[in-house]
Write an enzyme that holds these catalytic residues in place. Sequence first.
Site, PDB file in Angstrom:
ATOM      1  N   GLU A 430     -19.173 -46.716  80.247  1.00 32.58           N
ATOM      2  CA  GLU A 430     -19.176 -46.982  78.702  1.00 32.58           C
ATOM      3  C   GLU A 430     -18.102 -48.084  78.574  1.00 32.58           C
ATOM      4  OE1 GLU A 430     -17.325 -44.302  75.016  1.00 32.58           O
ATOM      5  OE2 GLU A 430     -17.902 -43.145  76.885  1.00 32.58           O
ATOM      6  N   ASP A 507     -17.827 -38.572  72.244  1.00 32.08           N
ATOM      7  CA  ASP A 507     -18.533 -39.678  72.137  1.00 32.08           C
ATOM      8  C   ASP A 507     -19.065 -40.139  73.641  1.00 32.08           C
ATOM      9  OD1 ASP A 507     -18.141 -40.290  69.674  1.00 32.08           O
ATOM     10  OD2 ASP A 507     -16.455 -41.719  69.926  1.00 32.08           O
TER      11      ASP A 507
END
Length: 645
Positions: A430, A507
């Site tokens: 990410e 997230d």
Amino acid sequence: MAETDSYTGKDIQILEGLDPVRKRPGMYIGGTGKPGLHHLLWEIVDNGVDEATNGYASAIEVVLHRDGASVTVTDNGRGIPVDRHPEKRVPALQVILTTLHSGAKFDGTQYITSGGLHGVGASVVNALSSELVATVRRDGKTWRQRYVRGVPKTALREIADGTRGSGTTIFFRPDERIFETVTFDPEWITEQLEIKTYLNRNLKILFKDEVRGNRHVYHHEGGIAEYLGELVHRGNTRPVHEEIFTVLQREMHDGARIEVALQWTEAPKETVRSFVNGIPTRSGGTHEQGFKTAVRSAVRAYLDTHNLVPRGVDLSADDIREGIVAIVNVFMIDPQFQGQTKEKLNSTSARTLVSGAVRLALEQFLNSHPTASDRIAARVIQAARARLASRAAARSARKKARVYRRLTLPGKLADCSSNDPEEAELFIVEGDSAGGSAKQGRDRTYQAVLPLRGKVLNVEQASLKRVVANNELSNVMQALGCGLGAALDLSKLRYHKVILLMDADSDGHHIATLLLTFFYRHMRQLIDGGHVYVAEPPLYRLNAGKETYWAQDDKEKARIVRRLKKRRRDIKIDIQRFKGLGEMMPNTLKKTTLDPSRRRLLQVTIPEGQIAVTDSVIGELMGKDAAPRYRFIMNHAVEVQELDV
């Protein structure tokens, strides 16, 4: 002119009696190989089955003799007539065994339905046997007659008086001059005989295999529904729904009736076994066409009525029937077959009969079994999505062939040096920050890193065109190199471990879920093959003196603290919470998450038999309709101890 004159009347041959059969056996039994040889047995057995189907018999005995090349078939039916035929002036038994197109199945008075309507079955067996002996029990007496290659060698003789019961026994030995082999296959016989008892629930068949010394008794009161369960089991697949859809003994006009059993499974193709009056129609025909039409229409009507087809998904007949296992058995008075071997039904009325009956019954089934219907709908939509994804990927590949001819790998990919997919690993991380730490901490020999920018596209809410065009997902596809959808080829997969490495916060979990949705919808073979993993990086670092501990969540952190405090109450514990992987030093990330000897990986799998449930959950949680997500949140809100915002 001389050649024309040589073709005269003397060249015209007239084949009498059973001569046509011996001259051209393939016209009557399909060939002289193994299928043709066994066709002789089915012709005799089916005569007994016809007696049972019409209520005159209840048992058949088949004996494969020790030589493996001769068979005796006995039924307890009425027995073939032995009185003198009014026109031929010979016993009726002899007429049946020596004359083509003779029998009692033409006018429908003696047999309402039957598998043999051409009147050539028993006579063809006689013609193609080096020896045949017919024994008839009826009217309190037993009669016998012997034939050699279709020619009577003895007169019909009464051999016993005071006989109890009735029936017919046929012993025959196929002619080695005709067939490539005269050795019967016990396994094939076993399978076919058992099928006949599934199709005739009141019939019992005893098979004595003297070659192997075995004895089998077949009797299946469960009929075709029981047969369907056996087919699903043999196919080594799992049903999508538990309830079996059936149409049994449904009386139609003109004396016809149909029997149908149907179940959707997780198999990648459809399996339909069709029969007419108990005879397998391996090439299908009008009854099978009517069945397929009915299934397509009923399922389509149900999906449209309940608005279950997602926008952008175009269903085909193949999508609807993918994975079905079905049995269709039609009973008709005068079925019209294509050829004597009866492998394809041509009767046009069968299409209408089957289509009308099955469609109405299936619509009622779908509306009265909501759980089964939901799973069937999910199975159908899943098949359509896989097909459309494959088509879109192929089309995209053609359009972008020139663009990707030179640039075969995405620019952000830090590839490994190994060319062995079995040892190679791809970390999908990410963001560029985490990607930088992962690139520095990895083992460049076999570990590759692909950073993604932000949250990727939610494929559950996107058209296939958007999925293929999405830059981040395109990078993933290029890096893996194995294709998409039905065109996915695992032999081209560049990394046998695909590891999702995201921050240990909400997230990060969301991004991992989005990627898992993409893999499930468009690259599910990766999951099925055990190639997809989720890394579990630590959320906390705990320093206690010279010792360091790692905790993946609050529960583990609390557990470590309790253990340390129990060991020493006044110990000082320094706790650091990582906001993201980008905060970790490369060496720390290596120790906790990249090093195979220390890291924690979760392999992504789909539990056995849970494909339909998985499909439904993903659709509810990731789809456009917010109502299911709202219900999920409200139902599970009490389980949340701490919310990470």
